[in-house]
Design a protein around this motif. Structure first.
Motif, PDB file in Angstrom:
ATOM      1  N   PRO A 167      32.281  19.811  62.846  1.00 19.65           N
ATOM      2  CA  PRO A 167      33.322  20.172  61.879  1.00 19.65           C
ATOM      3  C   PRO A 167      34.234  21.247  62.482  1.00 19.65           C
ATOM      4  CG  PRO A 167      31.224  21.142  61.253  1.00 19.65           C
ATOM      5  CD  PRO A 167      30.956  20.270  62.442  1.00 19.65           C
ATOM      6  N   PRO A 168      35.460  21.359  61.965  1.00 15.24           N
ATOM      7  CA  PRO A 168      36.363  22.401  62.460  1.00 15.24           C
ATOM      8  C   PRO A 168      35.794  23.788  62.184  1.00 15.24           C
ATOM      9  CG  PRO A 168      37.526  20.810  61.088  1.00 15.24           C
ATOM     10  CD  PRO A 168      36.072  20.519  60.959  1.00 15.24           C
ATOM     11  N   SER A 169      36.207  24.748  62.980  1.00 12.54           N
ATOM     12  CA  SER A 169      35.725  26.125  62.834  1.00 12.54           C
ATOM     13  C   SER A 169      36.279  26.757  61.565  1.00 12.54           C
ATOM     14  CB  SER A 169      36.156  26.960  64.041  1.00 12.54           C
ATOM     15  OG  SER A 169      37.567  27.133  64.024  1.00 12.54           O
ATOM     16  N   ALA A 170      35.617  27.799  61.107  1.00 11.44           N
ATOM     17  CA  ALA A 170      36.069  28.539  59.927  1.00 11.44           C
ATOM     18  C   ALA A 170      37.454  29.137  60.171  1.00 11.44           C
ATOM     19  CB  ALA A 170      35.067  29.638  59.582  1.00 11.44           C
ATOM     20  N   GLU A 171      37.708  29.566  61.391  1.00 12.67           N
ATOM     21  CA  GLU A 171      39.009  30.142  61.729  1.00 12.67           C
ATOM     22  C   GLU A 171      40.114  29.091  61.617  1.00 12.67           C
ATOM     23  OE1 GLU A 171      36.332  30.387  63.910  1.00 12.67           O
ATOM     24  OE2 GLU A 171      35.770  32.392  63.217  1.00 12.67           O
ATOM     25  N   PHE A 172      39.813  27.878  62.037  1.00 10.82           N
ATOM     26  CA  PHE A 172      40.781  26.789  61.945  1.00 10.82           C
ATOM     27  C   PHE A 172      41.039  26.418  60.486  1.00 10.82           C
ATOM     28  CE2 PHE A 172      41.775  22.246  61.666  1.00 10.82           C
ATOM     29  CZ  PHE A 172      42.889  22.171  62.491  1.00 10.82           C
ATOM     30  N   LEU A 173      39.979  26.383  59.672  1.00 11.21           N
ATOM     31  CA  LEU A 173      40.089  25.944  58.281  1.00 11.21           C
ATOM     32  C   LEU A 173      40.684  26.997  57.339  1.00 11.21           C
ATOM     33  CD1 LEU A 173      36.774  23.952  57.802  1.00 11.21           C
ATOM     34  CD2 LEU A 173      39.100  23.047  58.037  1.00 11.21           C
ATOM     35  N   ALA A 174      40.590  28.278  57.685  1.00 11.16           N
ATOM     36  CA  ALA A 174      41.036  29.343  56.776  1.00 11.16           C
ATOM     37  C   ALA A 174      42.491  29.171  56.323  1.00 11.16           C
ATOM     38  CB  ALA A 174      40.815  30.708  57.403  1.00 11.16           C
ATOM     39  N   PRO A 175      43.454  28.992  57.230  1.00 13.09           N
ATOM     40  CA  PRO A 175      44.833  28.834  56.748  1.00 13.09           C
ATOM     41  C   PRO A 175      45.043  27.515  55.994  1.00 13.09           C
ATOM     42  CG  PRO A 175      44.745  28.578  59.134  1.00 13.09           C
ATOM     43  CD  PRO A 175      43.388  29.045  58.686  1.00 13.09           C
ATOM     44  N   ILE A 176      44.300  26.485  56.351  1.00 15.96           N
ATOM     45  CA  ILE A 176      44.414  25.202  55.633  1.00 15.96           C
ATOM     46  C   ILE A 176      43.923  25.374  54.203  1.00 15.96           C
ATOM     47  CG2 ILE A 176      43.517  22.845  55.508  1.00 15.96           C
ATOM     48  CD1 ILE A 176      43.554  22.866  58.618  1.00 15.96           C
ATOM     49  N   ARG A 177      42.787  26.025  54.027  1.00 14.81           N
ATOM     50  CA  ARG A 177      42.262  26.259  52.667  1.00 14.81           C
ATOM     51  C   ARG A 177      43.241  27.096  51.851  1.00 14.81           C
ATOM     52  NH1 ARG A 177      36.376  26.935  54.870  1.00 14.81           N
ATOM     53  NH2 ARG A 177      35.596  24.835  54.446  1.00 14.81           N
ATOM     54  N   TRP A 236      55.039  15.313  46.857  1.00 17.67           N
ATOM     55  CA  TRP A 236      53.744  16.007  46.802  1.00 17.67           C
ATOM     56  C   TRP A 236      52.897  15.620  48.004  1.00 17.67           C
ATOM     57  CZ3 TRP A 236      53.686  20.148  44.207  1.00 17.67           C
ATOM     58  CH2 TRP A 236      54.261  20.253  42.946  1.00 17.67           C
ATOM     59  N   GLY A 237      52.914  14.354  48.381  1.00 16.01           N
ATOM     60  CA  GLY A 237      52.154  13.896  49.546  1.00 16.01           C
ATOM     61  C   GLY A 237      52.601  14.577  50.830  1.00 16.01           C
ATOM     62  N   ARG A 238      53.903  14.756  50.997  1.00 13.06           N
ATOM     63  CA  ARG A 238      54.409  15.456  52.184  1.00 13.06           C
ATOM     64  C   ARG A 238      53.902  16.891  52.232  1.00 13.06           C
ATOM     65  NH1 ARG A 238      59.082  12.864  50.389  1.00 13.06           N
ATOM     66  NH2 ARG A 238      59.565  11.050  51.682  1.00 13.06           N
ATOM     67  N   ARG A 239      53.903  17.528  51.083  1.00 11.09           N
ATOM     68  CA  ARG A 239      53.420  18.914  51.022  1.00 11.09           C
ATOM     69  C   ARG A 239      51.921  18.978  51.303  1.00 11.09           C
ATOM     70  NH1 ARG A 239      55.618  22.232  46.280  1.00 11.09           N
ATOM     71  NH2 ARG A 239      54.708  23.837  47.598  1.00 11.09           N
ATOM     72  N   LEU A 240      51.180  17.975  50.825  1.00 12.33           N
ATOM     73  CA  LEU A 240      49.743  17.927  51.096  1.00 12.33           C
ATOM     74  C   LEU A 240      49.486  17.692  52.580  1.00 12.33           C
ATOM     75  CD1 LEU A 240      46.911  18.067  49.873  1.00 12.33           C
ATOM     76  CD2 LEU A 240      47.087  15.610  49.387  1.00 12.33           C
ATOM     77  N   ALA A 241      50.285  16.841  53.215  1.00 15.00           N
ATOM     78  CA  ALA A 241      50.144  16.606  54.656  1.00 15.00           C
ATOM     79  C   ALA A 241      50.397  17.895  55.443  1.00 15.00           C
ATOM     80  CB  ALA A 241      51.105  15.508  55.110  1.00 15.00           C
ATOM     81  N   ARG A 242      51.399  18.665  55.024  1.00 12.47           N
ATOM     82  CA  ARG A 242      51.659  19.954  55.701  1.00 12.47           C
ATOM     83  C   ARG A 242      50.496  20.917  55.498  1.00 12.47           C
ATOM     84  NH1 ARG A 242      56.922  19.339  53.403  1.00 12.47           N
ATOM     85  NH2 ARG A 242      58.329  18.578  55.011  1.00 12.47           N
ATOM     86  N   ALA A 243      49.975  20.975  54.278  1.00 13.28           N
ATOM     87  CA  ALA A 243      48.901  21.926  53.964  1.00 13.28           C
ATOM     88  C   ALA A 243      47.611  21.587  54.697  1.00 13.28           C
ATOM     89  CB  ALA A 243      48.656  21.981  52.457  1.00 13.28           C
ATOM     90  N   THR A 244      47.269  20.304  54.754  1.00 13.39           N
ATOM     91  CA  THR A 244      45.984  19.906  55.346  1.00 13.39           C
ATOM     92  C   THR A 244      46.089  19.596  56.830  1.00 13.39           C
ATOM     93  OG1 THR A 244      46.313  17.560  54.847  1.00 13.39           O
ATOM     94  CG2 THR A 244      45.183  18.903  53.167  1.00 13.39           C
ATOM     95  N   THR A 245      47.302  19.350  57.317  1.00 13.81           N
ATOM     96  CA  THR A 245      47.574  18.910  58.690  1.00 13.81           C
ATOM     97  C   THR A 245      46.942  17.551  58.980  1.00 13.81           C
ATOM     98  OG1 THR A 245      45.701  19.984  59.833  1.00 13.81           O
ATOM     99  CG2 THR A 245      47.698  21.316  59.487  1.00 13.81           C
ATOM    100  N   LEU A 246      46.694  16.758  57.940  1.00 15.33           N
ATOM    101  CA  LEU A 246      46.045  15.451  58.074  1.00 15.33           C
ATOM    102  C   LEU A 246      46.920  14.354  57.480  1.00 15.33           C
ATOM    103  CD1 LEU A 246      42.443  16.508  57.018  1.00 15.33           C
ATOM    104  CD2 LEU A 246      43.199  15.902  59.327  1.00 15.33           C
ATOM    105  N   PRO A 247      46.688  13.092  57.854  1.00 16.93           N
ATOM    106  CA  PRO A 247      47.439  11.989  57.256  1.00 16.93           C
ATOM    107  C   PRO A 247      47.123  11.847  55.768  1.00 16.93           C
ATOM    108  CG  PRO A 247      46.295  11.267  59.249  1.00 16.93           C
ATOM    109  CD  PRO A 247      45.793  12.633  58.926  1.00 16.93           C
ATOM    110  N   ILE A 248      48.153  11.538  55.002  1.00 17.12           N
ATOM    111  CA  ILE A 248      48.015  11.352  53.554  1.00 17.12           C
ATOM    112  C   ILE A 248      48.556   9.974  53.193  1.00 17.12           C
ATOM    113  CG2 ILE A 248      48.672  12.208  51.256  1.00 17.12           C
ATOM    114  CD1 ILE A 248      46.964  14.186  52.958  1.00 17.12           C
TER     115      ILE A 248
END
Length: 118
Positions: free
Chosen positions: A16-26, A95-107
């Motif tokens: 899984p991704p590191s906590a440091e990587f996930l912190a800004p995404i969360r 909303w999907g575009r904003r979610l893609a930016r927030a998660t950095t993942l495909p939506i």
């Protein structure tokens, strides 16, 4: 008002991704969810356990076969989802575009059917 499923696809990885990587995404995801709620668009959201925790039930003949793991092997799997209410597809895509930016993942954005199919 129409509802849309915003599916979050994440890569299959052994670590899984590191906590440091996930912190800004969360942080960005919490902010976006709060904005969706304030706009009256947010209906429901959830993250899912890894794909290897899935159980697939498949009808074959007179039996239901049960197998462990995802339905198909792939490089990505459904990692979570959000359901939003939006006046139209363009608003749901925003909303999907904003979610893609927030998660950095495909939506994937897909409309929900209005009711049971006939």
């Amino acid at each position: 008002m129409p509802q849309y499923l915003l599916s979050v696809y994440q890569p299959d990885t052994d670590e899984p991704p590191s906590a440091e990587f996930l912190a800004p995404i969360r942080r960005d995801l919490e902010t976006l969810n709060a904005e969706m709620k304030a706009a009256g668009a947010w209906v429901f959201a959830a993250g899912l356990f890894p794909a290897d925790t899935a159980t697939v039930l498949r009808h074959k003949g007179d039996e239901i076969l049960t197998t462990d793991g995802p339905y198909v092997e792939g490089k990505e799997h459904l990692g979570g989802f959000t359901i939003v209410e939006a006046p139209d597809l363009d608003a749901a895509l925003a909303w999907g575009r904003r979610l893609a930016r927030a998660t950095t993942l495909p939506i994937e954005v897909r409309p929900l059917q209005d009711g049971p199919s006939e």
